[in-house]
Design a protein around this motif. Structure first.
Motif, PDB file in Angstrom:
ATOM      1  N   TYR A  33       0.837  -1.191   0.000  1.00 51.78           N
ATOM      2  CA  TYR A  33       0.000   0.000   0.000  1.00 51.78           C
ATOM      3  C   TYR A  33       0.877   1.249   0.000  1.00 51.78           C
ATOM      4  N   SER A  95       1.137  -6.089   3.904  1.00 46.80           N
ATOM      5  CA  SER A  95       0.454  -7.111   4.684  1.00 46.80           C
ATOM      6  C   SER A  95       0.582  -8.436   3.937  1.00 46.80           C
ATOM      7  N   HIS A  97      -1.642 -10.675   2.911  1.00 48.64           N
ATOM      8  CA  HIS A  97      -2.540 -10.811   1.765  1.00 48.64           C
ATOM      9  C   HIS A  97      -3.790 -10.004   2.012  1.00 48.64           C
ATOM     10  N   VAL A  98      -4.646  -9.992   1.057  1.00 49.94           N
ATOM     11  CA  VAL A  98      -5.935  -9.306   1.170  1.00 49.94           C
ATOM     12  C   VAL A  98      -7.018 -10.346   1.342  1.00 49.94           C
ATOM     13  N   ASP A  99      -7.834 -10.172   2.344  1.00 53.00           N
ATOM     14  CA  ASP A  99      -8.985 -11.057   2.456  1.00 53.00           C
ATOM     15  C   ASP A  99     -10.091 -10.323   3.212  1.00 53.00           C
ATOM     16  N   THR A 100     -11.142 -11.038   3.536  1.00 51.81           N
ATOM     17  CA  THR A 100     -12.283 -10.371   4.146  1.00 51.81           C
ATOM     18  C   THR A 100     -12.165 -10.293   5.665  1.00 51.81           C
ATOM     19  N   THR A 101     -11.138 -10.906   6.220  1.00 49.13           N
ATOM     20  CA  THR A 101     -10.967 -10.813   7.670  1.00 49.13           C
ATOM     21  C   THR A 101      -9.884  -9.786   7.969  1.00 49.13           C
ATOM     22  N   TYR A 102      -9.341  -9.849   9.144  1.00 50.54           N
ATOM     23  CA  TYR A 102      -8.342  -8.848   9.506  1.00 50.54           C
ATOM     24  C   TYR A 102      -6.957  -9.280   9.066  1.00 50.54           C
ATOM     25  N   ASN A 103      -6.204  -8.333   8.574  1.00 51.00           N
ATOM     26  CA  ASN A 103      -4.849  -8.586   8.104  1.00 51.00           C
ATOM     27  C   ASN A 103      -4.003  -7.381   8.449  1.00 51.00           C
ATOM     28  N   GLU A 104      -3.076  -7.516   9.403  1.00 52.72           N
ATOM     29  CA  GLU A 104      -2.350  -6.357   9.891  1.00 52.72           C
ATOM     30  C   GLU A 104      -1.485  -5.741   8.814  1.00 52.72           C
ATOM     31  N   GLN A 105      -1.520  -4.439   8.731  1.00 55.19           N
ATOM     32  CA  GLN A 105      -0.648  -3.687   7.831  1.00 55.19           C
ATOM     33  C   GLN A 105       0.528  -3.151   8.644  1.00 55.19           C
ATOM     34  N   PHE A 107       3.736  -0.604   8.631  1.00 52.85           N
ATOM     35  CA  PHE A 107       4.112   0.635   7.966  1.00 52.85           C
ATOM     36  C   PHE A 107       5.620   0.875   8.005  1.00 52.85           C
TER      37      PHE A 107
ATOM     38  N   TYR B  32     -14.034  -4.007  11.335  1.00 50.80           N
ATOM     39  CA  TYR B  32     -12.783  -4.124  12.072  1.00 50.80           C
ATOM     40  C   TYR B  32     -12.332  -2.727  12.472  1.00 50.80           C
ATOM     41  N   LYS B  92     -12.131  -0.781   8.867  1.00 52.15           N
ATOM     42  CA  LYS B  92     -12.264  -1.373   7.550  1.00 52.15           C
ATOM     43  C   LYS B  92     -13.506  -2.229   7.462  1.00 52.15           C
ATOM     44  N   GLY B  95     -12.307  -6.706   2.618  1.00 60.23           N
ATOM     45  CA  GLY B  95     -11.067  -6.340   1.976  1.00 60.23           C
ATOM     46  C   GLY B  95     -10.131  -5.736   2.994  1.00 60.23           C
TER      47      GLY B  95
END
Lengths: 116, 110
Positions: A33, A95, A97-105, A107, B32, B92, B95
């Motif tokens: 990102y 992160s 990957h991208v999905d519909t749950t939480y995925n920490e970014q 920075f 979230y 969010k 996605g």
């Protein structure tokens, strides 16, 4: 584990000049990102890559900004020509990957751009 | 109207006090809810995340989400000078696109 790397850390240019920023994400992170953070504001997403494909670039000013992630790892963000209002910190994040749950970014430290 | 509203502060408290931060939002699709801490000239770092409504505690930090009111909070107990930073809420839906608040600057005085 090494974090997200960005360079340069600071850049000063005059309006109408060009500038490029580089980002190296955390190893193995598929999603990258670019955010713009204007002083006193929260980060705003400019573009999101999944591997080397663009997932979301709806807020990227495409007349002057461009970004690429050719091999699905490093990425560059370019501004040409720069305007005064582009003065901001440009943050790169990654992160898994991208999905519909939480995925920490995670920075990076950001590149602080000043346009004179 | 911004999707996520956050008081910019600054919020100044004495060491040991409870710091109370909050955000309101308008998008009911958000599921979230995150709090990031950002030190000067550094990138944001994740403090806590919560899914849907409820409370979550981690050490001195407590996050609360009230989806019915579209309101989230972060509490920092026994605040320390090292807690001085800007705190950003982020949210969010499906996605991985995060929408950030503007951040609240916090200063904990020794």
């Amino acid at each position: 584990e090494a974090g997200v790397a960005q360079s340069p850390r600071y850049k000063i240019i005059e309006k109408r000049q060009s500038v490029a920023f580089w980002c190296n994400p955390i190893s193995g992170h598929a999603t990258l990102y670019w955010y713009q953070q204007i002083l006193g504001q929260g980060p705003k997403l400019l573009i999101q890559f999944q591997n080397n494909g663009v997932v979301d670039d709806s807020q990227l000013p495409k007349d002057r900004f461009s970004a690429e992630r050719l091999k699905g790892v490093d990425s560059t963000l370019k501004i040409q020509p720069a305007k005064l209002e582009d003065s901001a910190v440009y943050l790169c994040a990654s992160s898994l990957h991208v999905d519909t749950t939480y995925n920490e970014q995670f920075f990076g430290p950001g590149t602080r751009l000043t346009v004179l | 109207q911004k999707e996520v509203e956050q008081d910019p502060g600054p919020l100044s408290v004495p060491e040991g006090a409870i710091v109370s931060l909050n955000c309101t939002y308008s998008n009911s699709a958000f599921q979230y809810f995150m709090w990031y801490r950002q030190y000067s000239r550094k990138g944001p770092e994740l403090l806590m995340y919560t899914y849907s409504s409820g409370n979550k505690e981690d050490g001195r930090f407590t996050a609360q989400v009230d989806k019915s009111s579209k309101y989230i909070s972060l509490f920092i107990r026994d605040s320390q000078p090292s807690d001085s930073a800007t705190y950003l809420c982020a949210m969010k839906a499906a996605g991985n696109k995060l929408t950030f608040g503007g951040g609240t600057r916090v200063l904990v005085k020794p």
